[in-house]
Design an enzyme around this catalytic site. Structure first.
Site, PDB file in Angstrom:
ATOM      1  N   TYR A  72       0.899  -0.973   0.106  1.00  0.00           N
ATOM      2  CA  TYR A  72       0.149   0.096  -0.162  1.00  0.00           C
ATOM      3  C   TYR A  72       0.972   1.014  -0.110  1.00  0.00           C
ATOM      4  CZ  TYR A  72      -4.007  -2.873   1.593  1.00  0.00           C
ATOM      5  OH  TYR A  72      -4.997  -3.860   1.529  1.00  0.00           O
ATOM      6  N   PHE A 222     -13.880  -4.526   0.826  1.00  0.00           N
ATOM      7  CA  PHE A 222     -14.960  -4.337  -0.073  1.00  0.00           C
ATOM      8  C   PHE A 222     -16.232  -4.528   0.275  1.00  0.00           C
ATOM      9  CE2 PHE A 222     -11.252  -4.249  -3.568  1.00  0.00           C
ATOM     10  CZ  PHE A 222     -10.739  -3.155  -3.195  1.00  0.00           C
ATOM     11  N   PRO A 229     -19.768   4.880  -6.272  1.00  0.00           N
ATOM     12  CA  PRO A 229     -19.006   5.185  -7.476  1.00  0.00           C
ATOM     13  C   PRO A 229     -17.268   5.401  -7.146  1.00  0.00           C
ATOM     14  CG  PRO A 229     -21.235   6.407  -7.233  1.00  0.00           C
ATOM     15  CD  PRO A 229     -20.922   5.770  -5.900  1.00  0.00           C
TER      16      PRO A 229
END
Length: 310
Positions: A72, A222, A229
């Site tokens: 990350y 997730f 969006p």
């Protein structure tokens, strides 16, 4: 309309209840750090001071489980380094979960490690986080977002050796199916499974239940992003399935749709943890508050029916 009082006061991660990761106990609502520095497809980094402040606020609100990875990073930001800077000396109760297997080259391209390269990935996380031993390390199976077949034995076995060597306390596995979980469990204890899963992303319903029967934490990633969006990497648009049902439940609680989705996830079982990620303080507090949102049997039936209808 009924308004949940916990949504209108200072949120606490403790409201979600607790579960265990091996010999460590954590609040079931945690923090996923992927978005902390910014996203790989958008090289504009988040403000460093804001990121440090957000991490410290998460700890203030009772977050004691942070999910991160050495891969990350942006060219000028490393999530692990931000965590180290913001939170050392680490609170005794904090559990930092990392993942290896997947990685990124110096030019930022995603790649997958060979078993003999996993030690260097583990050591990289140790070095960046300023630790002597990693609390939990997930083997992230496959370089992409899609589920990949194949045996995990060689890779998971390499991590089991690092556990025996004292570099890792507990092992987990990510982006896998039931057969791969069974294979890993034959090699070493598995404390968590981290897979993509959410209200309208239900392919792992059976795996969630299987983990519960074995006392293994199921940690969805997730869980909310598919409905936001731009929230899901590579997605052409966002998933609008069940928007009206989610909105109805949200209105009844004075909550946001994202909070309802997180609350539904936590209602899947006491062994289900949540690690919603954000770089925004308001969203952080909303996510943590979702851990105290209690859905009725009727509301759960309505939400569960979304997948059935789909």
């Amino acid at each position: 309309m009924t308004i949940d009082s916990n949504l209108n006061s200072t949120p606490s991660a403790a409201a979600a209840g607790t579960w265990h990761l091996g010999d460590r106990t954590v609040n079931r609502i945690g923090y996923g750090a992927m978005r902390l520095a910014g996203m790989p497809w958008d090289e504009r980094p988040r403000d460093r001071a804001d990121s440090v402040a957000l991490l410290r606020r998460a700890i203030e609100l009772g977050v004691d489980h942070i999910d991160t990875a050495a891969f990350y990073f942006l060219p000028t930001r490393s999530v692990n380094e931000l965590i180290s800077t913001a939170l050392q000396p680490y609170p005794d109760e904090l559990v930092i979960t990392t993942k290896v297997g997947a990685g990124r080259s110096r030019d930022g391209a995603f790649e997958y490690a060979r078993p003999d390269q996993l030690r260097s990935q583990v050591e990289e996380n140790i070095r960046q986080l300023g630790l002597d031993c990693l609390d939990v390390v997930n083997l992230r199976w496959g370089a992409g977002l899609e589920r990949e077949a194949g045996s995990v034995a060689e890779h998971f076995g390499a991590l089991a050796e690092l556990r025996e060597a004292g570099l890792i306390r507990h092992l987990g596995i990510s982006n896998i199916g039931a057969e791969q979980l069974a294979e890993a469990m034959e090699i070493a204890p598995v404390v968590c499974v981290q897979n993509r899963y959410g209200l309208t992303d239900r392919q792992d319903d059976a795996l969630v239940d299987l983990c519960g029967r074995h006392g293994i934490a199921f940690v969805p990633f997730f869980a909310v992003a598919a409905a936001v969006p731009g929230g899901l990497p590579g997605a052409a648009g966002h998933d609008t399935t069940g928007e009206s049902e989610v909105a109805k439940v949200a209105a009844a609680h004075g909550a946001t749709p994202a909070q309802v989705r997180l609350a539904w996830t936590l209602h899947r079982g006491d062994h289900v943890l949540a690690i919603p990620g954000t770089g925004d303080r308001t969203h952080l507090e909303e996510n943590i508050a979702a851990g105290g949102l209690r859905l009725s049997e009727e509301e759960l039936a309505l939400l569960n029916g979304i997948a059935t209808a789909g």
